[in-house]
Design an enzyme around this catalytic site. Structure first.
Site, PDB file in Angstrom:
ATOM      1  N   LYS A   1       0.830  -1.214   0.000  1.00  0.00           N
ATOM      2  CA  LYS A   1       0.000   0.000   0.000  1.00  0.00           C
ATOM      3  C   LYS A   1       0.869   1.271   0.000  1.00  0.00           C
ATOM      4  O   LYS A   1       0.659   2.174  -0.796  1.00  0.00           O
ATOM      5  CB  LYS A   1      -0.922   0.013   1.240  1.00  0.00           C
ATOM      6  CG  LYS A   1      -1.814  -1.218   1.370  1.00  0.00           C
ATOM      7  CD  LYS A   1      -2.697  -1.161   2.595  1.00  0.00           C
ATOM      8  CE  LYS A   1      -1.964  -1.225   3.913  1.00  0.00           C
ATOM      9  NZ  LYS A   1      -1.296  -2.517   4.194  1.00  0.00           N
TER      10      LYS A   1
ATOM     11  N   ARG B   1      -9.964   0.719   8.342  1.00  0.00           N
ATOM     12  CA  ARG B   1      -9.587  -0.641   8.718  1.00  0.00           C
ATOM     13  C   ARG B   1     -10.709  -1.346   9.458  1.00  0.00           C
ATOM     14  O   ARG B   1     -10.547  -2.503   9.836  1.00  0.00           O
ATOM     15  CB  ARG B   1      -8.380  -0.582   9.649  1.00  0.00           C
ATOM     16  CG  ARG B   1      -7.054  -0.829   8.977  1.00  0.00           C
ATOM     17  CD  ARG B   1      -6.009  -0.566  10.041  1.00  0.00           C
ATOM     18  NE  ARG B   1      -4.811  -1.303   9.855  1.00  0.00           N
ATOM     19  CZ  ARG B   1      -3.714  -0.806   9.286  1.00  0.00           C
ATOM     20  NH1 ARG B   1      -3.704   0.397   8.795  1.00  0.00           N
ATOM     21  NH2 ARG B   1      -2.632  -1.542   9.209  1.00  0.00           N
TER      22      ARG B   1
ATOM     23  N   ARG C   1      10.940  -0.613  11.221  1.00  0.00           N
ATOM     24  CA  ARG C   1       9.845  -0.382  12.161  1.00  0.00           C
ATOM     25  C   ARG C   1       9.859  -1.390  13.309  1.00  0.00           C
ATOM     26  O   ARG C   1      10.180  -2.568  13.097  1.00  0.00           O
ATOM     27  CB  ARG C   1       8.510  -0.490  11.413  1.00  0.00           C
ATOM     28  CG  ARG C   1       8.129   0.810  10.750  1.00  0.00           C
ATOM     29  CD  ARG C   1       6.990   0.696   9.811  1.00  0.00           C
ATOM     30  NE  ARG C   1       5.857  -0.087  10.230  1.00  0.00           N
ATOM     31  CZ  ARG C   1       4.762  -0.271   9.497  1.00  0.00           C
ATOM     32  NH1 ARG C   1       4.681   0.314   8.314  1.00  0.00           N
ATOM     33  NH2 ARG C   1       3.774  -0.995   9.930  1.00  0.00           N
TER      34      ARG C   1
ATOM     35  N   ARG D   1      -0.937  -8.652  13.435  1.00  0.00           N
ATOM     36  CA  ARG D   1      -1.471  -7.685  12.458  1.00  0.00           C
ATOM     37  C   ARG D   1      -2.342  -8.401  11.428  1.00  0.00           C
ATOM     38  O   ARG D   1      -3.393  -7.897  11.012  1.00  0.00           O
ATOM     39  CB  ARG D   1      -0.308  -6.944  11.764  1.00  0.00           C
ATOM     40  CG  ARG D   1       0.284  -5.854  12.627  1.00  0.00           C
ATOM     41  CD  ARG D   1       1.734  -5.556  12.276  1.00  0.00           C
ATOM     42  NE  ARG D   1       1.934  -4.888  11.011  1.00  0.00           N
ATOM     43  CZ  ARG D   1       3.133  -4.734  10.440  1.00  0.00           C
ATOM     44  NH1 ARG D   1       4.227  -5.199  11.036  1.00  0.00           N
ATOM     45  NH2 ARG D   1       3.250  -4.112   9.293  1.00  0.00           N
TER      46      ARG D   1
HETATM   47  P1  AP5 Z   1       4.873  -1.626   1.788  1.00  0.00           P
HETATM   48  O1  AP5 Z   1       4.506  -0.820   0.592  1.00  0.00           O
HETATM   49  O2  AP5 Z   1       5.642  -0.921   2.880  1.00  0.00           O
HETATM   50  O3  AP5 Z   1       3.592  -2.388   2.387  1.00  0.00           O
HETATM   51  P2  AP5 Z   1       2.304  -1.845   3.131  1.00  0.00           P
HETATM   52  O4  AP5 Z   1       1.119  -2.522   2.568  1.00  0.00           O
HETATM   53  O5  AP5 Z   1       2.290  -0.350   3.166  1.00  0.00           O
HETATM   54  O6  AP5 Z   1       2.593  -2.465   4.572  1.00  0.00           O
HETATM   55  P3  AP5 Z   1       2.485  -1.856   6.027  1.00  0.00           P
HETATM   56  O7  AP5 Z   1       3.241  -2.809   6.931  1.00  0.00           O
HETATM   57  O8  AP5 Z   1       2.936  -0.426   6.087  1.00  0.00           O
HETATM   58  O9  AP5 Z   1       0.995  -1.978   6.301  1.00  0.00           O
HETATM   59  P4  AP5 Z   1       0.328  -1.988   7.649  1.00  0.00           P
HETATM   60  O10 AP5 Z   1      -1.072  -1.859   7.210  1.00  0.00           O
HETATM   61  O11 AP5 Z   1       0.633  -3.140   8.528  1.00  0.00           O
HETATM   62  O12 AP5 Z   1       0.989  -0.749   8.436  1.00  0.00           O
HETATM   63  P5  AP5 Z   1       0.467   0.708   8.822  1.00  0.00           P
HETATM   64  O13 AP5 Z   1       1.628   1.603   8.864  1.00  0.00           O
HETATM   65  O14 AP5 Z   1      -0.725   1.086   8.019  1.00  0.00           O
HETATM   66  O15 AP5 Z   1       5.712  -2.898   1.281  1.00  0.00           O
HETATM   67  C1  AP5 Z   1       6.264  -3.832   2.185  1.00  0.00           C
HETATM   68  C2  AP5 Z   1       7.616  -4.355   1.628  1.00  0.00           C
HETATM   69  O16 AP5 Z   1       7.377  -5.103   0.444  1.00  0.00           O
HETATM   70  C3  AP5 Z   1       8.604  -3.242   1.243  1.00  0.00           C
HETATM   71  O17 AP5 Z   1       9.891  -3.593   1.608  1.00  0.00           O
HETATM   72  C4  AP5 Z   1       8.465  -3.124  -0.289  1.00  0.00           C
HETATM   73  O18 AP5 Z   1       9.677  -2.727  -0.885  1.00  0.00           O
HETATM   74  C5  AP5 Z   1       8.059  -4.546  -0.681  1.00  0.00           C
HETATM   75  N1  AP5 Z   1       7.129  -4.573  -1.815  1.00  0.00           N
HETATM   76  C6  AP5 Z   1       6.055  -3.758  -2.025  1.00  0.00           C
HETATM   77  N2  AP5 Z   1       5.418  -4.101  -3.178  1.00  0.00           N
HETATM   78  C7  AP5 Z   1       6.107  -5.153  -3.689  1.00  0.00           C
HETATM   79  C8  AP5 Z   1       5.922  -5.959  -4.867  1.00  0.00           C
HETATM   80  N3  AP5 Z   1       4.915  -5.734  -5.734  1.00  0.00           N
HETATM   81  N4  AP5 Z   1       6.813  -6.954  -5.079  1.00  0.00           N
HETATM   82  C9  AP5 Z   1       7.838  -7.193  -4.209  1.00  0.00           C
HETATM   83  N5  AP5 Z   1       8.058  -6.456  -3.078  1.00  0.00           N
HETATM   84  C10 AP5 Z   1       7.192  -5.449  -2.821  1.00  0.00           C
HETATM   85  O19 AP5 Z   1      -0.088   0.438  10.311  1.00  0.00           O
HETATM   86  C11 AP5 Z   1       0.793   0.165  11.383  1.00  0.00           C
HETATM   87  C12 AP5 Z   1      -0.002   0.079  12.683  1.00  0.00           C
HETATM   88  O20 AP5 Z   1      -0.651   1.336  12.968  1.00  0.00           O
HETATM   89  C13 AP5 Z   1      -1.174  -0.944  12.686  1.00  0.00           C
HETATM   90  O21 AP5 Z   1      -0.735  -2.251  12.998  1.00  0.00           O
HETATM   91  C14 AP5 Z   1      -2.079  -0.337  13.773  1.00  0.00           C
HETATM   92  O22 AP5 Z   1      -1.583  -0.601  15.074  1.00  0.00           O
HETATM   93  C15 AP5 Z   1      -1.956   1.158  13.518  1.00  0.00           C
HETATM   94  N6  AP5 Z   1      -2.958   1.658  12.540  1.00  0.00           N
HETATM   95  C16 AP5 Z   1      -2.692   2.229  11.316  1.00  0.00           C
HETATM   96  N7  AP5 Z   1      -3.832   2.595  10.698  1.00  0.00           N
HETATM   97  C17 AP5 Z   1      -4.852   2.233  11.533  1.00  0.00           C
HETATM   98  C18 AP5 Z   1      -6.268   2.326  11.435  1.00  0.00           C
HETATM   99  N8  AP5 Z   1      -6.864   2.849  10.337  1.00  0.00           N
HETATM  100  N9  AP5 Z   1      -7.015   1.845  12.461  1.00  0.00           N
HETATM  101  C19 AP5 Z   1      -6.428   1.327  13.569  1.00  0.00           C
HETATM  102  N10 AP5 Z   1      -5.088   1.206  13.731  1.00  0.00           N
HETATM  103  C20 AP5 Z   1      -4.294   1.655  12.716  1.00  0.00           C
END
Ligand code: AP5
Length: 216
Positions: A14, A88, A161, A172
């Site tokens: 994402k 979410r 992270r 998660r």
């Molecule tokens: P990346 O693009 O970083 O993946 P992502 O989907 O953004 O993953 P996140 O871990 O950031 O998602 P998340 O939803 O767990 O975290 P968030 O920060 O929202 O890609 C990942 C890796 O893969 C990278 O190294 C990249 O290079 C590689 N990659 C990407 N695409 C690729 C491809 N096509 N092929 C190969 N490799 C690829 O949330 C963190 C925490 O915050 C949550 O756990 C929760 O506690 C809290 N939180 C956030 N939002 C909310 C909400 N709305 N409600 C409640 N709690 C929330």
């Protein structure tokens, strides 16, 4: 103006795709994960309250994240928003619909980024980002050209992270399947959903998303 939600489990890509849309279309990325991490590093009361929940891989309360999004949307004036990691829960989805409605806007697309859970551990445990510009890298699939130096801004402030470990990822993922995956049906029923193969190469995923946005 185009508003899009990127929906998918942790590591689906994402953030990677959101950053491309910012560069290519001048859209504004609204990542609740980034906002919460900023709150933590600023040491605010809210940041301190959410830290333990985030490290364990749980979801922060709807009230807090809806408040963060409301605050950002109130500034207005963009070429469109990319909602990255929000909504979410069903409550968050309803709140987003209301907020956009109050602004006279609507959602143009919801992209469901589909992956096999098996690849997520490797993607998450190999990820690092630039703390200064937010560029996303991976130890094996997308390392920086010069070790330790961000390709985008030249910073040497590359970080991992606290929640990017296998235990937290398992939690998660559980939260995703229990509370977030029902949104796929919710947006499908509204006719907004496009499914994208997020196992494909980053460029191919981007092309599919672009096609969905051009249709919407
Ligand atoms: P990346 O693009 O970083 O993946 P992502 O989907 O953004 O993953 P996140 O871990 O950031 O998602 P998340 O939803 O767990 O975290 P968030 O920060 O929202 O890609 C990942 C890796 O893969 C990278 O190294 C990249 O290079 C590689 N990659 C990407 N695409 C690729 C491809 N096509 N092929 C190969 N490799 C690829 O949330 C963190 C925490 O915050 C949550 O756990 C929760 O506690 C809290 N939180 C956030 N939002 C909310 C909400 N709305 N409600 C409640 N709690 C929330």
């Amino acid at each position: 103006m185009t508003n899009v939600i990127l929906l998918g489990p942790p590591g689906a890509g994402k953030g990677t795709q959101a950053k491309r849309l910012v560069t290519e279309r001048g859209m504004v990325q609204l990542s609740t994960g980034d906002m919460l991490r900023e709150a933590r590093s600023s040491g605010s009361d809210m940041g301190l309250r959410v830290a333990a929940v985030m490290d364990a891989g749980g979801l922060v309360t709807d009230e807090i994240v809806i408040g963060l999004i409301r605050e950002k949307l109130s500034h207005g004036g963009s070429a469109g928003y990319i909602f990255d990691g929000f909504p979410r829960t069903l409550a968050q989805a309803d709140a987003l619909g209301d907020l956009l409605g109050q602004m006279g806007q609507r959602l143009d697309a919801v992209i469901a980024m589909e992956v096999d859970d098996g690849v997520l551990v490797r993607r998450i445990t190999g990820r690092y980002t630039c703390a200064d510009c937010g560029a996303v890298y991976h130890d094996e699939t997308h390392p920086t050209t010069r070790p330790g130096v961000c390709d985008s801004c030249g910073s040497t402030n590359l970080v991992r992270r606290a929640d990017d470990n296998e235990d937290s990822l398992r939690h998660r993922l559980m939260e995703y399947y229990k509370k977030t995956s029902p949104l796929i049906g919710y947006y499908y029923a509204k006719g907004d959903l496009t499914r994208v193969d997020a196992l494909a190469r980053v460029e191919d995923v981007a092309a599919e998303i672009s096609m969905a946005l051009n249709k919407g």
